[in-house]
Design a protein around this motif. Structure first.
Motif, PDB file in Angstrom:
ATOM      1  N   SER A   1       0.836  -1.197   0.000  1.00 23.80           N
ATOM      2  CA  SER A   1       0.000   0.000   0.000  1.00 23.80           C
ATOM      3  C   SER A   1       0.875   1.253   0.000  1.00 23.80           C
ATOM      4  CB  SER A   1      -0.925   0.001   1.221  1.00 23.80           C
ATOM      5  OG  SER A   1      -0.161   0.058   2.386  1.00 23.80           O
ATOM      6  N   PRO A   2       0.391   2.322  -0.638  1.00 26.46           N
ATOM      7  CA  PRO A   2       1.188   3.547  -0.696  1.00 26.46           C
ATOM      8  C   PRO A   2       1.263   4.218   0.661  1.00 26.46           C
ATOM      9  CG  PRO A   2      -0.981   3.907  -1.637  1.00 26.46           C
ATOM     10  CD  PRO A   2      -0.875   2.435  -1.329  1.00 26.46           C
TER      11      PRO A   2
ATOM     12  N   GLN B   1       2.250  16.648  -8.037  1.00 25.52           N
ATOM     13  CA  GLN B   1       3.157  15.538  -7.749  1.00 25.52           C
ATOM     14  C   GLN B   1       4.574  16.071  -7.612  1.00 25.52           C
ATOM     15  OE1 GLN B   1       2.750  13.076 -11.222  1.00 25.52           O
ATOM     16  NE2 GLN B   1       4.300  14.193 -12.352  1.00 25.52           N
TER      17      GLN B   1
ATOM     18  N   CYS C   1       0.845   7.275   2.972  1.00 21.48           N
ATOM     19  CA  CYS C   1      -0.087   8.399   2.900  1.00 21.48           C
ATOM     20  C   CYS C   1       0.158   9.324   4.075  1.00 21.48           C
ATOM     21  CB  CYS C   1      -1.529   7.903   2.912  1.00 21.48           C
ATOM     22  SG  CYS C   1      -2.733   9.223   2.792  1.00 21.48           S
TER      23      CYS C   1
ATOM     24  N   GLU D   1       0.612  10.959  -1.067  1.00 14.77           N
ATOM     25  CA  GLU D   1       0.759   9.502  -1.136  1.00 14.77           C
ATOM     26  C   GLU D   1       1.943   9.156  -2.023  1.00 14.77           C
ATOM     27  OE1 GLU D   1      -2.760   7.572  -2.500  1.00 14.77           O
ATOM     28  OE2 GLU D   1      -4.038   8.526  -1.002  1.00 14.77           O
ATOM     29  N   GLN D   2       2.726   8.179  -1.583  1.00 12.22           N
ATOM     30  CA  GLN D   2       3.826   7.723  -2.423  1.00 12.22           C
ATOM     31  C   GLN D   2       3.294   6.664  -3.362  1.00 12.22           C
ATOM     32  OE1 GLN D   2       7.328   6.446  -0.358  1.00 12.22           O
ATOM     33  NE2 GLN D   2       8.484   6.211  -2.255  1.00 12.22           N
ATOM     34  N   ASP D   3       3.599   6.811  -4.649  1.00  7.86           N
ATOM     35  CA  ASP D   3       3.194   5.860  -5.681  1.00  7.86           C
ATOM     36  C   ASP D   3       4.437   5.529  -6.498  1.00  7.86           C
ATOM     37  OD1 ASP D   3       1.878   4.270  -7.492  1.00  7.86           O
ATOM     38  OD2 ASP D   3       0.763   5.907  -8.438  1.00  7.86           O
TER      39      ASP D   3
END
Length: 99
Positions: free
Chosen positions: A2-3, A53, A5, A35-37
């Motif tokens: 999961s990212p 971003q 957040c 959020e990190q993606d």
């Protein structure tokens, strides 16, 4: 996986110099998320439907501040700020108790 957040309340201010040499000051306190993606950090201000971003957390926060400033400033300059805020269902905090 999961990212990551991060939720925070962002506070920033800036001014717009008008043609009459007046400066209109804006100050906002508004919730954002980051959020990190993968290698990127996605910053979001869902309250105003503004997104950005960056390749680092700090850059994503800096970019969302710039995006929010541009959004608010351009709406104000075009005379559409009230309409844009209503369309986003944005409600400022209550001013009850302030004189």
């Amino acid at each position: 996986m999961s990212p990551l957040c991060y939720g925070t309340e962002l506070k920033f201010s800036w001014g717009i110099k008008m043609s009459t040499q007046k400066v209109i000051r804006f100050e906002m306190r508004i919730p954002i998320t980051v959020e990190q993606d993968g290698d990127w950090f996605i910053s979001a201000c869902p309250s105003l439907d503004v997104y950005s971003q960056g390749d680092t957390h700090d850059k994503a926060v800096s970019n969302i501040i710039e995006a929010l400033q541009l959004f608010i400033s351009s709406c104000y300059e075009r005379g559409t700020l009230d309409q844009a805020l209503k369309e986003c269902d944005f409600r400022p905090p209550s001013l009850a108790g302030f004189v």
